[in-house]
Design an enzyme around this catalytic site. Structure first.
Site, PDB file in Angstrom:
ATOM      1  CB  SER A  76      39.231  37.517  11.767  1.00 23.23           C
ATOM      2  OG  SER A  76      38.574  36.491  12.500  1.00 23.23           O
ATOM      3  CE  LYS A 147      41.860  33.878  13.371  1.00 24.28           C
ATOM      4  NZ  LYS A 147      41.483  35.249  12.947  1.00 24.28           N
TER       5      LYS A 147
END
Length: 258
Positions: A76, A147
Site C-alpha cells: 500500500s 499511511k
C-alpha cells in the site's frame, strides 16, 4: 657406585628413560581440575544470560519510547516503502507538542477508525507477539497501519480537480511519491477533516485501503491524532535501502501547504 642411592634420587626427581611420569591428582585432565574449571565457567554463563536479558529489556524500552522497528506487510505504500522493509518509527516526533504535518508517513493504531476493537487474546500469546513486533522481528499488530497524512483537522479535502489532482483547501496537492501510473484517487470524495483527526492515504492508491474505504463506517476513516504511534523516518532494513523513508512531499502545487 651406590645403586640404591641413585634410584632414590631418581625417584624424587624426573623419571628416567622409558619410565612413565606419574599423573598428578590435580593435573589439567583430572576430575578435580575439570570440576574446578566447570565452577569457574558457571558465573560466565550466568553473566552472559544476565547481559542478554538486560539487552532485551533495554531494546524493548527503547522501542516503546524512542524508536520502534516496524515491518511493512503490504504494497500500500509503494514505491516509498516495499513489502519486507523495516522502517524505524520515531516515537518522539510528536511527543513534545509537535503535530503531524501533511506529507508525513505515520504509523498509527487503527482501532476505531480502520478496524473494530479486536477480540481479547491469550495474555501470554499477546505478550510474546507484542515483544516480537516491538523488536521488529515479527508481524505488526493487526490494528497497526502505515499511511501518509493528506489532510489535517479542519482541512477541506477534495478529489479531484480537472487535472485529476487532490485539492486541500482549494489548492491542488503535488504528490511526487505516488506509485507510477496510479491516479491520486479513482474514488471521488469531499470531506472536511474533523479537528483532532487526520485523513490518511497510501502512496500506492490502487492497492491501499485507507481513509477513503472507511467513510461510511464508525469513525469515518479519520485517524485520531492520539492514535498516532510515531513518524516513519528511516528505512533500517534491508541494507540496500538504508536511508530516509522516501520523499515527504504532500505540499501544494506552488510549494506551500495550502
Amino acid at each position: 657406585m651406590d645403586t640404591e642411592a641413585e634410584l632414590t634420587r631418581r625417584g624424587r626427581s624426573a623419571p628416567g628413560p622409558g619410565e612413565e611420569r606419574p599423573r598428578s591428582a590435580s593435573g589439567p585432565g583430572s576430575a578435580r581440575s575439570l570440576a574446578r574449571r566447570g565452577l569457574q565457567a558457571l558465573p560466565t554463563w550466568r553473566g552472559a544470560a544476565a547481559l542478554g536479558v538486560l539487552c532485551t529489556v533495554f531494546l524493548l524500552l527503547f522501542s516503546n519510547f524512542v524508536v520502534q522497528p516496524f515491518l511493512i506487510p503490504s504494497k500500500s505504500m509503494e514505491p516509498t516503502l516495499r513489502v519486507g522493509d523495516r522502517v524505524l518509527v520515531n516515537k518522539l516526533a510528536y511527543r513534545f507538542g509537535d503535530q503531524p504535518q501533511r506529507g508525513d508517513v505515520v504509523v498509527f493504531d487503527g482501532t476505531g477508525s480502520f478496524v473494530r476493537e479486536p477480540a481479547a487474546e491469550n495474555p501470554v500469546a499477546g505478550l510474546v507477539r507484542g515483544a516480537a513486533s516491538a523488536l521488529g522481528i515479527g508481524e505488526p499488530s493487526e490494528t497497526d497501519f502505515v499511511k501518509r497524512v493528506v489532510g489535517l483537522g479542519g482541512d477541506d479535502v477534495v478529489c479531484c480537480d480537472a487535472g485529476g489532482r487532490i485539492k486541500v483547501n482549494g489548492v491542488p496537492v503535488d504528490e511526487p511519491y505516488l506509485y507510477p501510473g496510479d491516479a491520486p484517487s479513482k474514488v471521488p470524495f469531499r470531506i472536511v477533516v474533523p479537528l483532532g483527526t487526520l485523513w490518511v492515504m497510501g502512496d500506492h492508491r490502487s492497492q491501499s485501503r485507507d481513509s477513503r474505504d472507511h467513510l461510511g463506517e464508525p469513525g469515518g476513516g479519520m485517524v485520531p491524532v492520539e492514535r498516532v504511534i510515531g513518524r516513519a523516518d528511516w528505512i533500517g532494513w534491508p541494507v540496500s535501502r538504508w536511508g530516509a523513508a522516501g520523499p515527504r512531499g504532500g505540499g501544494t502545487a506552488d510549494g506551500g501547504h495550502g
